[in-house]
Design a protein around this motif. Structure first.
Motif, mmCIF file in Angstrom:
data_model
loop_
_atom_site.group_PDB
_atom_site.id
_atom_site.type_symbol
_atom_site.label_atom_id
_atom_site.label_comp_id
_atom_site.label_asym_id
_atom_site.label_seq_id
_atom_site.Cartn_x
_atom_site.Cartn_y
_atom_site.Cartn_z
ATOM 1 N N LEU A 66 0.892 -1.149 0.098
ATOM 2 C CA LEU A 66 -0.009 -0.022 -0.039
ATOM 3 C C LEU A 66 1.005 1.237 -0.055
ATOM 4 C CD1 LEU A 66 -3.057 1.122 0.540
ATOM 5 C CD2 LEU A 66 -2.431 1.055 3.034
ATOM 6 N N GLU A 67 0.372 2.271 -0.845
ATOM 7 C CA GLU A 67 1.574 3.341 -1.090
ATOM 8 C C GLU A 67 1.109 4.225 0.334
ATOM 9 O OE1 GLU A 67 1.361 5.643 -4.547
ATOM 10 O OE2 GLU A 67 2.116 3.798 -5.808
ATOM 11 N N GLY A 68 0.123 4.481 0.886
ATOM 12 C CA GLY A 68 -0.061 5.330 1.945
ATOM 13 C C GLY A 68 -0.607 6.572 1.172
ATOM 14 N N GLN A 69 -0.896 7.523 2.264
ATOM 15 C CA GLN A 69 -1.533 8.712 1.870
ATOM 16 C C GLN A 69 -1.030 10.072 2.477
ATOM 17 O OE1 GLN A 69 -5.950 8.670 2.379
ATOM 18 N NE2 GLN A 69 -6.159 7.147 0.797
ATOM 19 N N THR A 99 18.531 10.253 -6.564
ATOM 20 C CA THR A 99 18.311 9.675 -5.178
ATOM 21 C C THR A 99 16.896 9.589 -4.706
ATOM 22 O OG1 THR A 99 20.447 10.121 -4.600
ATOM 23 C CG2 THR A 99 19.234 9.734 -2.749
ATOM 24 N N ILE A 100 16.448 8.768 -4.166
ATOM 25 C CA ILE A 100 15.070 8.678 -3.321
ATOM 26 C C ILE A 100 15.297 8.240 -1.933
ATOM 27 C CG2 ILE A 100 12.795 7.186 -3.066
ATOM 28 C CD1 ILE A 100 12.690 7.240 -6.331
ATOM 29 N N HIS A 101 14.837 8.939 -0.995
ATOM 30 C CA HIS A 101 14.940 8.690 0.577
ATOM 31 C C HIS A 101 13.714 8.148 0.706
ATOM 32 C CE1 HIS A 101 15.837 8.859 4.641
ATOM 33 N NE2 HIS A 101 14.757 9.393 4.796
ATOM 34 N N MET A 102 13.838 6.802 1.490
ATOM 35 C CA MET A 102 12.652 6.198 2.265
ATOM 36 C C MET A 102 12.545 6.459 3.411
ATOM 37 S SD MET A 102 11.552 4.068 0.073
ATOM 38 C CE MET A 102 10.373 3.180 1.030
ATOM 39 N N PRO A 103 11.078 7.172 3.796
ATOM 40 C CA PRO A 103 10.796 7.818 5.124
ATOM 41 C C PRO A 103 10.750 6.504 6.112
ATOM 42 C CG PRO A 103 8.935 7.958 3.768
ATOM 43 C CD PRO A 103 10.046 7.421 2.971
ATOM 44 N N ARG A 104 10.853 6.533 7.358
ATOM 45 C CA ARG A 104 10.657 5.503 8.300
ATOM 46 C C ARG A 104 9.011 5.685 8.586
ATOM 47 N NH1 ARG A 104 14.676 3.447 11.431
ATOM 48 N NH2 ARG A 104 16.656 4.403 11.106
ATOM 49 N N LEU A 105 8.572 4.401 9.119
ATOM 50 C CA LEU A 105 7.229 4.192 9.198
ATOM 51 C C LEU A 105 6.563 5.396 10.431
ATOM 52 C CD1 LEU A 105 4.573 3.105 8.680
ATOM 53 C CD2 LEU A 105 4.987 1.175 10.285
ATOM 54 N N CYS A 106 7.562 5.756 11.394
ATOM 55 C CA CYS A 106 7.339 6.686 12.503
ATOM 56 C C CYS A 106 7.049 7.988 11.961
ATOM 57 C CB CYS A 106 8.032 6.351 13.554
ATOM 58 S SG CYS A 106 9.830 6.802 13.273
ATOM 59 N N GLU A 107 7.522 8.377 10.539
ATOM 60 C CA GLU A 107 7.542 9.413 9.870
ATOM 61 C C GLU A 107 6.304 9.666 9.233
ATOM 62 O OE1 GLU A 107 10.905 9.801 7.863
ATOM 63 O OE2 GLU A 107 12.409 10.042 9.895
ATOM 64 N N ARG A 108 5.181 8.613 9.138
ATOM 65 C CA ARG A 108 4.211 8.507 8.383
ATOM 66 C C ARG A 108 3.139 8.411 9.116
ATOM 67 N NH1 ARG A 108 5.825 4.405 3.579
ATOM 68 N NH2 ARG A 108 3.654 5.165 2.774
ATOM 69 N N TRP A 140 7.923 1.654 15.860
ATOM 70 C CA TRP A 140 8.195 0.728 14.643
ATOM 71 C C TRP A 140 9.594 0.817 14.357
ATOM 72 C CZ3 TRP A 140 4.935 -2.844 14.656
ATOM 73 C CH2 TRP A 140 3.584 -2.459 15.300
ATOM 74 N N PRO A 141 10.645 0.506 15.312
ATOM 75 C CA PRO A 141 11.911 0.660 14.828
ATOM 76 C C PRO A 141 12.140 -0.257 13.635
ATOM 77 C CG PRO A 141 11.712 -0.603 16.924
ATOM 78 C CD PRO A 141 10.586 0.342 16.506
ATOM 79 N N GLY A 142 11.539 -1.482 13.168
ATOM 80 C CA GLY A 142 11.685 -2.278 12.135
ATOM 81 C C GLY A 142 10.676 -1.856 10.946
ATOM 82 N N ASN A 143 10.145 -0.864 11.065
ATOM 83 C CA ASN A 143 9.256 -0.276 10.059
ATOM 84 C C ASN A 143 8.309 -1.168 9.512
ATOM 85 O OD1 ASN A 143 10.742 2.552 9.830
ATOM 86 N ND2 ASN A 143 12.464 1.050 9.500
ATOM 87 N N LEU A 144 7.852 -1.263 8.349
ATOM 88 C CA LEU A 144 6.941 -1.922 7.526
ATOM 89 C C LEU A 144 7.022 -3.188 7.961
ATOM 90 C CD1 LEU A 144 6.434 -0.126 4.345
ATOM 91 C CD2 LEU A 144 4.755 -0.046 6.215
ATOM 92 N N ARG A 145 8.233 -3.910 7.937
ATOM 93 C CA ARG A 145 8.500 -5.442 7.985
ATOM 94 C C ARG A 145 7.956 -5.733 9.609
ATOM 95 N NH1 ARG A 145 13.554 -5.669 7.050
ATOM 96 N NH2 ARG A 145 13.567 -6.113 4.932
#
Length: 441
Positions: free
Chosen positions: A141-144, A306-315, A354-359
């Motif tokens: 899911l991309e998210g909003q 370059t693309i930076h992936m945000p952490r889950l806690c930033e979303r 969520w230190p381990g993020n989406l996984r």
């Protein structure tokens, strides 16, 4: 002129919306409850409903259920507070086209309205032949959130080009999915996508995995092997955790990227290849260059964009969306009819770092769905330590104490890296990268 029905019991806010949207060229009807909205929808032709979830005589969900029962295809955008986002997710499952969190940003609202009305207009137009579109990945899911919108705007911007892309981000943030989306939206979409985990390949086998080998060329080469670059010819090759490559393999990789040719081990003939490179890392490659462990010329070759992936806690806005998404996945995979999350569980999910993020979230939700045995997921099924998570996350982002924390964890676990990584709230691959970065034996 499109006709919008506003369903909102806050008369001041409703009047503000009505005035602003009228200036934007919409015809507006405003009502303050579910019953009045039903009557308006029976009496008038409405193109879109803008509905609050909390109303004096019911909820916006009641209105959606009523529309579904009547098979009345009027698109709905729900308005909700941040705390009620789980209800917004439920509303979207019932057919709402979108939601917007309050306080409402007028420009964001206008964009959503135009997107929903545009989609509705396209749905009633005669079907025209169109180019094959890249399908949405079923397992993601991309998210909003704003972070998600910016991330995927970059994905759509770079995908049609031939530029090499470097994806930076912590483990578990979805780097491989983003690489796949770039491939799916590119001109190479009908050609292979080949993913290689550079952190999982033994150093002595890396060249063979990338470039192939001839039978008998070294001990263990019992048959010919086609390398990943030849396998990906015409398509995209994704090198995950590229910072783990040894220096000699980096030199070989640079040559292939410059000359577009590979030479399998044990042969004297070059094979011409046409591949697009996407690489990913959770390391600071500039620091690795300064330390002499990563080639600067290779860095510039792989880093055209370059693309930076945000952490889950930033979303934060996406967290309940992903939780429900992963629960739907768990229900399918485990064949469990778990109906959802209890309010206390969703509150804890939103508070956890969520230190381990989406996984980590996916694994947590899968386990919780199994433990709940068909009942709504509660905090007792999640097993999250919210306060401890915040402490670990803060500690691991303090550069002065990070090395000390890692050494202490290893000592406490008698050198067991898997247990130390679990104690630190990171995965084992990230721990290995940290050991390398800080020269910890």
């Amino acid at each position: 002129m499109n006709h919008i029905l506003i369903v909102e019991d806050d008369t001041t806010f409703a009047l503000m919306l009505q005035t602003w949207l009228t200036k934007k060229g919409f015809a507006i009807t405003s009502v303050s409850g579910v019953g009045a909205a039903r009557r308006a929808l029976q009496d008038e032709a409405v193109d879109l409903v803008l509905c609050d979830l909390r109303l004096p005589d019911g909820e916006g969900i009641d209105l959606l259920e009523w529309l579904n029962a009547r098979r009345q295809p009027v698109p709905v955008i729900v308005m909700t507070s941040y705390a009620a986002i789980p209800s917004a997710v439920q509303a979207m499952k019932l057919g709402a086209k979108d939601y917007i969190a309050m306080p409402v940003n007028p420009e964001d609202l206008l964009q959503k309205i135009n997107e929903v009305l545009g989609a509705a207009a396209r749905a009633v137009e005669p079907k025209q032949p169109k180019p094959k579109a890249a399908p949405e990945e079923p397992g993601y899911l991309e998210g909003q959130s704003e972070a998600a919108r910016q991330l995927y705007s970059y994905v759509r911007l770079v995908a049609p080009t031939s530029m090499s892309v470097l994806i930076n981000g912590a483990s578990g943030t979805g780097k491989e999915y983003v690489a796949k989306r770039i491939h799916q939206l590119s001109k190479r979409a009908d050609r292979p996508f080949v993913a290689i985990d550079c952190g999982a390949i033994p150093r002595e086998l890396a060249a063979s995995e990338f470039f192939g080998h001839k039978k008998g060329s070294f001990t263990g080469a019992i048959e010919d092997k086609v390398g990943a670059f030849v396998e990906a010819d015409g398509g995209t090759i994704f090198l995950d955790e590229i910072g783990n490559l040894s220096y000699d393999v980096q030199i070989q990789l640079l040559r292939v990227l410059q000359e577009r040719r590979v030479k399998p081990i044990g042969t004297t003939t070059d094979i011409k290849v046409d591949v697009r490179l996407i690489a990913a890392t959770n390391e600071d490659l500039k620091a690795a260059i300064a330390a002499g462990t990563f080639r600067e010329d290779l860095y510039h070759r792989i880093n055209e964009f370059t693309i930076h992936m945000p952490r889950l806690c930033e979303r934060g806005e996406d967290i309940p969306l992903f939780a429900n998404f992963f629960l739907d996945q768990a229900n399918r995979e485990l064949e469990k009819p778990v109906p959802g999350f209890r309010p206390d569980a969703m509150e804890q999910i939103c508070r956890y770092r969520w230190p381990g993020n989406l996984r980590e979230m996916r694994n947590t939700v899968m386990r919780a769905a199994l433990l709940s045995q068909g009942a709504p997921v509660g905090v007792e099924h999640l097993g999250l330590e919210v306060a401890e998570s915040a402490k670990r996350t803060a500690a691991l982002h303090d550069p002065e104490s990070e090395r000390t924390k890692i050494v202490a964890a290893l000592q406490h676990c008698a050198g067991n890296k898997s247990r130390a990584a679990e104690m630190l709230g990171i995965d084992r691959k990230t721990l290995y990268n940290k050991l390398k970065l800080y020269h910890i034996e």
